[in-house]
Scaffold this motif. Structure first.
Motif, mmCIF file in Angstrom:
data_model
loop_
_atom_site.group_PDB
_atom_site.id
_atom_site.type_symbol
_atom_site.label_atom_id
_atom_site.label_comp_id
_atom_site.label_asym_id
_atom_site.label_seq_id
_atom_site.Cartn_x
_atom_site.Cartn_y
_atom_site.Cartn_z
ATOM 1 N N ASP A 8 -4.553 -0.012 -8.781
ATOM 2 C CA ASP A 8 -5.782 -0.065 -7.981
ATOM 3 C C ASP A 8 -5.789 1.147 -7.049
ATOM 4 O O ASP A 8 -4.957 1.252 -6.144
ATOM 5 C CB ASP A 8 -5.799 -1.363 -7.170
ATOM 6 C CG ASP A 8 -7.082 -1.549 -6.389
ATOM 7 O OD1 ASP A 8 -7.965 -0.663 -6.445
ATOM 8 O OD2 ASP A 8 -7.211 -2.573 -5.690
ATOM 9 N N VAL A 9 -6.730 2.070 -7.279
ATOM 10 C CA VAL A 9 -6.754 3.331 -6.541
ATOM 11 C C VAL A 9 -7.932 3.354 -5.571
ATOM 12 O O VAL A 9 -9.057 3.053 -5.937
ATOM 13 C CB VAL A 9 -6.869 4.534 -7.509
ATOM 14 C CG1 VAL A 9 -6.822 5.844 -6.717
ATOM 15 C CG2 VAL A 9 -5.768 4.491 -8.553
ATOM 16 N N ARG A 10 -7.633 3.716 -4.334
ATOM 17 C CA ARG A 10 -8.666 3.929 -3.320
ATOM 18 C C ARG A 10 -8.660 5.411 -2.946
ATOM 19 O O ARG A 10 -7.616 5.976 -2.631
ATOM 20 C CB ARG A 10 -8.384 3.086 -2.067
ATOM 21 C CG ARG A 10 -8.056 1.614 -2.369
ATOM 22 C CD ARG A 10 -9.255 0.836 -2.822
ATOM 23 N NE ARG A 10 -8.891 -0.492 -3.328
ATOM 24 C CZ ARG A 10 -8.703 -1.570 -2.578
ATOM 25 N NH1 ARG A 10 -8.817 -1.464 -1.255
ATOM 26 N NH2 ARG A 10 -8.389 -2.727 -3.123
ATOM 27 N N ARG A 11 -9.814 6.043 -2.979
ATOM 28 C CA ARG A 11 -9.925 7.472 -2.694
ATOM 29 C C ARG A 11 -10.600 7.689 -1.351
ATOM 30 O O ARG A 11 -11.672 7.128 -1.109
ATOM 31 C CB ARG A 11 -10.720 8.171 -3.798
ATOM 32 C CG ARG A 11 -10.106 8.051 -5.192
ATOM 33 C CD ARG A 11 -11.100 8.512 -6.240
ATOM 34 N NE ARG A 11 -10.543 8.570 -7.576
ATOM 35 C CZ ARG A 11 -10.443 7.522 -8.392
ATOM 36 N NH1 ARG A 11 -10.883 6.326 -7.986
ATOM 37 N NH2 ARG A 11 -9.928 7.658 -9.597
ATOM 38 N N THR A 12 -9.993 8.524 -0.519
ATOM 39 C CA THR A 12 -10.566 8.793 0.800
ATOM 40 C C THR A 12 -10.556 10.282 1.114
ATOM 41 O O THR A 12 -9.496 10.866 1.355
ATOM 42 C CB THR A 12 -9.790 8.061 1.915
ATOM 43 O OG1 THR A 12 -9.820 6.658 1.680
ATOM 44 C CG2 THR A 12 -10.394 8.362 3.277
ATOM 45 N N ALA A 37 -3.003 7.281 8.200
ATOM 46 C CA ALA A 37 -3.034 6.468 6.981
ATOM 47 C C ALA A 37 -1.696 5.796 6.722
ATOM 48 O O ALA A 37 -1.638 4.703 6.147
ATOM 49 C CB ALA A 37 -3.420 7.340 5.789
ATOM 50 N N ILE A 47 -1.542 -1.214 -3.894
ATOM 51 C CA ILE A 47 -2.717 -0.342 -3.903
ATOM 52 C C ILE A 47 -2.259 1.090 -3.664
ATOM 53 O O ILE A 47 -1.353 1.343 -2.859
ATOM 54 C CB ILE A 47 -3.702 -0.767 -2.803
ATOM 55 C CG1 ILE A 47 -4.302 -2.144 -3.116
ATOM 56 C CG2 ILE A 47 -4.814 0.268 -2.614
ATOM 57 C CD1 ILE A 47 -5.094 -2.734 -1.970
ATOM 58 N N HIS A 60 -3.486 4.539 -2.158
ATOM 59 C CA HIS A 60 -4.516 5.140 -1.314
ATOM 60 C C HIS A 60 -4.334 6.650 -1.361
ATOM 61 O O HIS A 60 -3.379 7.198 -0.794
ATOM 62 C CB HIS A 60 -4.379 4.614 0.116
ATOM 63 C CG HIS A 60 -5.471 5.061 1.025
ATOM 64 N ND1 HIS A 60 -5.469 4.810 2.378
ATOM 65 C CD2 HIS A 60 -6.617 5.748 0.782
ATOM 66 C CE1 HIS A 60 -6.548 5.328 2.918
ATOM 67 N NE2 HIS A 60 -7.266 5.895 1.978
ATOM 68 N N VAL A 77 -5.461 10.315 -0.349
ATOM 69 C CA VAL A 77 -6.168 10.904 0.788
ATOM 70 C C VAL A 77 -6.205 12.420 0.640
ATOM 71 O O VAL A 77 -5.187 13.053 0.355
ATOM 72 C CB VAL A 77 -5.465 10.532 2.114
ATOM 73 C CG1 VAL A 77 -6.204 11.155 3.291
ATOM 74 C CG2 VAL A 77 -5.380 9.017 2.275
ATOM 75 N N ALA A 115 1.340 1.484 5.840
ATOM 76 C CA ALA A 115 1.708 1.721 4.443
ATOM 77 C C ALA A 115 3.186 1.395 4.243
ATOM 78 O O ALA A 115 3.979 1.381 5.187
ATOM 79 C CB ALA A 115 1.427 3.163 4.043
ATOM 80 N N ARG A 125 0.844 -1.201 0.000
ATOM 81 C CA ARG A 125 0.000 0.000 0.000
ATOM 82 C C ARG A 125 0.874 1.245 0.000
ATOM 83 O O ARG A 125 1.767 1.394 0.831
ATOM 84 C CB ARG A 125 -0.897 -0.037 1.226
ATOM 85 C CG ARG A 125 -1.918 1.067 1.354
ATOM 86 C CD ARG A 125 -2.920 0.689 2.449
ATOM 87 N NE ARG A 125 -3.672 1.854 2.883
ATOM 88 C CZ ARG A 125 -3.317 2.642 3.887
ATOM 89 N NH1 ARG A 125 -2.210 2.397 4.566
ATOM 90 N NH2 ARG A 125 -4.057 3.676 4.233
ATOM 91 N N VAL A 185 0.527 5.460 0.124
ATOM 92 C CA VAL A 185 -0.393 6.545 0.476
ATOM 93 C C VAL A 185 0.118 7.844 -0.121
ATOM 94 O O VAL A 185 1.322 8.134 -0.061
ATOM 95 C CB VAL A 185 -0.517 6.689 2.004
ATOM 96 C CG1 VAL A 185 -1.334 7.932 2.368
ATOM 97 C CG2 VAL A 185 -1.158 5.444 2.607
#
Length: 290
Positions: free
Chosen positions: A229-233, A246, A179, A181, A183, A250, A151, A153
């Protein structure tokens, strides 16, 4: 020709951890590795006559430091091209100069002779706040250092100031198969502020704007790295606290830092400063010219 990944070495345990991390990083990106040790031994010991049989202790120590670091790097990454330099300068100046022809600068969280209780050494702070290329300060727990979380960040601020950090983070996530992430922090305004009133689905206008800002900042990088693979927070709270949390699980946290033309002092915002002192994983500070 590919720019090298430059590592500052001084023989300390943190700098050896930086060498290990940099060898793995160089292998991921197919980069040559340049190990740099800055030494001013000649200034204090003076040059010896050419006929002298013994070398000055400062020169012996400097050569031993780079030779040991190079041997460590070659054993860890046999396929990585490794070169070494001993530069007659102070560490901050030497690394800043080396950064003009570097893919990135890598260093440990503290230097040789600095107190173990220091959160970040003076060299790491000075270079991170002034370099014109990305700087990675290697710190954190054993699992974070070996990339066990899969991961990366990235802290996303306002455009266009975040673009460099976003691009760097996408390249890292892609090279690692990790991934990403992304933020973006937002704050709840004072009670009664119209812009902070909840919408029909219970979210606030500030949170919606944070989500929109994330989408805008990531659009181009997503197109360039479709396999990431993108995760949005959009996270409520002070940015430095949100990113510290976060980063706890990581492998790397990436933040931007503005570099204003003609400004020669330290240029490091509160978020980057906090992460460099307290993050539980390596921290990449990516400069953005303004």
């Amino acid at each position: 020709m590919e720019l090298p990944l430059v590592v500052g070495v001084d023989g300390s345990d943190p700098s050896l951890a930086a060498v290990d991390w940099a060898v793995d990083e160089a292998a991921r990106h197919g980069l040559p590795l340049r190990l740099v040790h800055a030494s001013l031994w000649e200034r204090y010991e003076g040059r010896v006559p050419s006929f002298a049989r013994e070398r000055p202790p400062g020169e012996v120590l400097a050569q031993h430091i780079v030779a040991s670091a190079a041997e460590r790097a070659r054993q860890r990454g046999p396929g990585t091209e490794v070169s070494v330099d001993v530069l007659p300068d102070d560490p901050v100046s030497a690394l800043l100069a080396a950064g003009h022809e570097a893919w990135a600068l890598v260093m440990g969280s503290r230097g040789r002779g600095e107190l173990a209780g220091l959160l970040l050494g003076s060299v790491g702070l000075g270079v991170s706040a002034r370099a014109m290329c990305p700087v990675v300060v290697v710190r954190g727990g054993e699992r974070n250092l070996r990339g066990a979380f899969g991961r990366v960040v990235v802290g996303v601020g306002d455009l266009p100031h975040s673009l460099g950090a976003v691009r760097f983070a996408f390249r890292e996530a892609e090279a690692r198969g990790a991934i990403l992430h992304a933020v973006r922090a937002w704050r709840t305004p004072a009670p009664g502020h119209a812009a902070g009133r909840p919408t029909d689905d219970g979210t606030s206008a500030h949170e919606e704007r944070a989500s929109a800002g994330l989408a805008e900042a990531l659009t181009q990088a997503v197109q360039e790295h479709p396999d990431v693979d993108v995760r949005r927070t959009p996270a409520e709270g002070p940015a430095h606290k949100v990113l510290l949390e976060a980063a706890a699980d990581a492998d790397l946290v990436v933040v931007g830092a503005l570099r204003r033309h003609g400004h020669s002092g330290l240029q490091l915002g509160r978020v980057a400063h906090t992460l460099l002192h307290h993050a539980e994983c390596p921290v990449a500070v990516v400069p953005q010219r303004v």
